[in-house]
Design an enzyme around this catalytic site. Structure first.
Site, mmCIF file in Angstrom:
data_model
loop_
_atom_site.group_PDB
_atom_site.id
_atom_site.type_symbol
_atom_site.label_atom_id
_atom_site.label_comp_id
_atom_site.label_asym_id
_atom_site.label_seq_id
_atom_site.Cartn_x
_atom_site.Cartn_y
_atom_site.Cartn_z
ATOM 1 C CG ASP A 83 -4.946 -4.814 -7.718
ATOM 2 O OD1 ASP A 83 -5.891 -5.491 -8.176
ATOM 3 O OD2 ASP A 83 -4.552 -3.750 -8.250
ATOM 4 C CD GLU B 252 -9.460 -2.659 -11.707
ATOM 5 O OE1 GLU B 252 -10.245 -2.065 -12.469
ATOM 6 O OE2 GLU B 252 -9.228 -2.280 -10.542
#
Length: 382
Positions: free
Chosen positions: A72, A136
């Site tokens: 991500d 994250e």
């Protein structure tokens, strides 16, 4: 001899628009690649977050090397400020551009490529466990924590873990992270009595209470550092009243602090210290103060030893630099893994992460793959 191109894989991942919490196709791409290479691939999705777990070798093997990373990425910001397509993976003069190029699709590509080449060419006596999250950069509530929960349910266990976050401040190979400071955010709400600024005795102004409390916190020295950590820091990040009038004393105001604390403290001890100051200011001013606290992670350290030596030797062999062992910087998902197994972090130079025109030299991706490959080879040869 296998030679999975880590730079090409990085480019393929950049083209997956995986802004948190969107998967964007990145984990599907990795899952297909790892399955083809003989890894047993599963998903540890939770809530709206996608997570991947891939193992080559025997489950529960006493010699299981783990890699952790994320696909991500943060939002691109102003698209017009970019000189390239943020998800186009353009290469100019040997530089690969795109959101996630540094943080951290290149790191994921490098350790996946190193692992795939190893198991195809010289299958090790042991196991490799690759964990990649899609959460994250966001709240991190359903990312690596969900992966670790999934692993516990499935009987998966890493012996050691390397997180591929960017760790080098200036040159490739100049820093390994062996721990991180804890992180805590506190929000304060101050409630007084609104009134006319010409008649302050008829009001109870919350602003002096806010200023007093923030000054007490910002001017206090929590410590002078410890053996492996810099001094803890208190940063006042906002003070707000929302009062447009110059002749009105507001009834309410708010402030926020962020504290990065070392191993001389815990989230609980820092909270107790703050509550003591809050009580002091309440007693002195009569203004009501409410405090809300979120501890994003406790401080931790993997003491210098076998794991950091293994990584440092590989870094020096491939770069000629002796890396500094550091605990500086923000938080990472290593804060979750540290309770599972020994963990360190090593990755690229992080100068452009989260910036417009984020980029990485293609040669640096190949160098990172070579470092990870050497780490794996040396680990299983020992």
């Amino acid at each position: 001899m296998s030679n999975l191109d880590a730079a090409q894989l990085t480019a393929d991942l950049i083209r997956c628009p995986s802004v948190t919490p969107e998967e964007g196709g990145a984990l599907v791409l990795l899952g297909d690649l790892l399955t083809e290479a003989g890894f047993e691939v599963s998903r540890a999705d939770r809530a709206e977050v996608s997570n991947l777990v891939a193992r080559w070798g025997q489950k529960g093997h006493a010699k299981t090397f783990g890699f952790n990373g994320h696909t991500d990425v943060v939002p691109i910001g102003d698209a017009n400020a970019w000189s390239v397509d943020p998800f186009g993976a353009d290469i100019k003069d040997g530089i690969l551009y795109g959101r996630g190029a540094t943080d951290m699709k290149s790191g994921v590509a490098a350790f996946v490529a190193a692992a795939v080449d190893l198991v195809k060419d010289t299958p090790p006596d042991g196991a490799i466990l690759i964990t990649v999250t899609g959460d994250e950069e966001g709240p991190a509530l359903h990312g690596t924590t969900a992966i670790l929960d999934h692993m516990a349910q499935e009987g998966e266990q890493m012996s050691v873990c390397l997180v591929g976050e960017p760790t080098c401040p200036n040159e490739m190979g100049d820093m390994i992270k062996i721990g991180r400071r804890g992180s805590l955010t506190a929000w304060f709400t101050y409630r007084g009595i609104q009134g006319h600024s010409a008649y302050p005795h008829r009001a109870k102004n919350p602003l002096p209470a806010m200023a007093k409390l923030m000054d007490l916190m910002a001017s206090h020295e929590l410590d002078q550092g410890t053996d492996h950590f810099d001094a803890s820091t208190v940063a006042v990040v906002t003070m707000d009243t929302g009062n447009p009038a110059t002749n009105v004393i507001p009834a309410e105001c708010r402030s926020t602090v962020n504290i990065r604390f070392n191993d001389a403290h815990s989230g609980e001890s820092v909270t107790e210290w703050m509550q003591g100051l809050v009580n002091q200011v309440i007693d002195e001013t009569g203004v009501l103060i409410e405090m809300a606290v979120k501890v994003s992670g406790e401080s931790f350290i993997t003491p210098p030893g076998d794991l950091s030596d293994l990584v440092a030797r590989a870094v020096t062999a491939e770069t000629g630099r002796v890396p500094e062992l550091s605990t500086t910087g923000g938080t990472s998902d290593a804060r979750f893994i540290k309770s599972h197994c020994p963990v360190v972090e090593f990755g690229l130079v992080g100068k452009t992460m989260h910036q417009v025109d984020e980029c990485v030299p293609v040669a640096q991706i190949h160098q990172l793959k070579a470092i990870y490959a050497r780490i794996l080879s040396d680990y299983f040869a020992a």
